[in-house]
Design an enzyme around this catalytic site. Structure first.
Site, PDB file in Angstrom:
ATOM      1  CE  LYS A  62      -3.834  -2.435   2.095  1.00  0.00           C
ATOM      2  NZ  LYS A  62      -4.517  -2.899   3.313  1.00  0.00           N
ATOM      3  CD  GLN A 119      -3.456  -4.518   6.477  1.00  0.00           C
ATOM      4  OE1 GLN A 119      -3.275  -3.572   5.720  1.00  0.00           O
ATOM      5  NE2 GLN A 119      -4.201  -5.555   6.143  1.00  0.00           N
ATOM      6  CG  ASP A 122      -9.738  -0.239   5.021  1.00  0.00           C
ATOM      7  OD1 ASP A 122      -9.436  -0.529   3.844  1.00  0.00           O
ATOM      8  OD2 ASP A 122      -9.076  -0.594   6.014  1.00  0.00           O
TER       9      ASP A 122
END
Ligand code: NAD
Length: 288
Positions: free
Chosen positions: A53, A97, A120
């Protein structure tokens, strides 16, 4: 033999387009979209995801801030960090994460993120907005899967889509997106009876289960489009392999089109994270 849907190529094209938009944003508004990524602990798969990422951010000209926290981090410490990032005007997107270590409650963490920075798309506000068709930040994996489907099939209206899996991060948002495209949507899951027969009715079959190669050729209608979201690491013939939820070789003899693993949905997830970070930065600065 099915067409192989090249998610990597599609993701590269999308990222090229985003790179242009980001450089324009810098020139016209002196604005650099910035993503903060938080990794708690040393889970090897999570470390790879975070590294990928951050690398993508650098390629596109998105600023990235990495917070690597010890596996022993407490929930209070993590919530304090999120609070600081929520208030930091230089941070446009926040990604924690998953999974988190057992001492930390995932839901509390997700709900502590400012919904406007929740790239997200997991926050209650964003998932609620998606459920009522007022999309804000949409979860990256289903968003990327939908882009591939629309590119492959064009108008999805009236197609029967079957989504295998009902998680909040893939299955449910995928079903909402397909419903918004006027598909007839069925969700099947671990308690569904006669799952094969239902899957065999699908024009579009999306597998988000987490069980290697569970979807066999006899689950698939001839001519269907198959999206394999699964990422499973297995030991096979003495090798470490990455396989999807779909039994790729036999299914590709039946389906009209199929995403491979790796190189299908995975690259789209990261590209859509970049897309969401740019969208968040624009929205926070009153640009649409
Ligand atoms: P999850 O474990 O949260 O959900 C799995 C779902 O599968 C559940 O809803 C469950 O009901 C269903 N299920 C379990 N056993 C089943 C069975 N025997 N038959 C039918 N359904 C069954 O997982 P998730 O987070 O939704 O992820 C699913 C898969 O997608 C995993 O392999 C994960 O690694 C992968 N994933 C990939 C990406 C990507 O970028 N490509 C992103 C997120 C998740």
């Amino acid at each position: 033999m099915a067409t192989i849907i090249d998610g990597k190529a599609f993701a590269d094209t999308l990222c090229d387009k985003l790179t242009g938009e980001i450089s324009q944003l810098q020139q016209q508004h002196q604005l650099t979209p910035t993503l903060a990524v938080v990794l708690v602990g040393e889970d090897p798969a999570s470390q790879v995801y975070v590294r990928n990422k951050v690398r993508r951010c650098e390629q596109l000209g998105i600023g990235s801030i990495e917070h690597r926290l010890a596996p022993t981090t407490t929930q209070t410490e993590l919530l304090d960090l999120i609070d600081r990032m929520n208030r930091d005007g230089d941070v446009n997107g926040i990604l924690v994460q998953l999974p988190l270590p057992p001492q930390i409650d995932e839901k509390s963490v997700i709900d502590a993120i400012d919904p406007a920075k929740d790239v997200d798309g997991f926050h209650l506000i964003n998932s609620g907005a998606l459920a009522v068709g007022e999309n804000r930040l949409v979860p990256c994996t289903p968003l990327g899967s939908l882009m591939l489907l629309k590119d492959q099939l064009g108008d999805l209206s009236g197609k029967h889509a079957v989504v295998i899996g009902r998680s909040n991060i893939v299955g449910k948002p995928m079903a909402s997106l397909l419903l918004q495209e006027n598909c007839t949507v069925t969700i099947v899951h671990s308690r569904t009876r006669d799952i094969e027969a239902i899957c065999r009715q699908a024009d579009i079959l999306v597998a988000a289960v987490g069980i290697p190669r569970i979807v066999k050729a006899n689950w698939v209608k001839p001519g269907a489009t198959v999206i394999d979201v699964g990422i499973n690491r297995i030991e096979e013939e003495g090798k470490n392999r990455l396989v999807g939820d779909v039994d790729f070789e036999p299914v590709s003899q039946v389906a009209a089109a199929i995403t491979p693993v790796p190189g299908g949905v995975g690259p789209m997830t990261i590209a859509c994270l970049m897309y969401n970070t740019l969208a968040a930065a624009r929205a926070q600065n009153g640009l649409n």
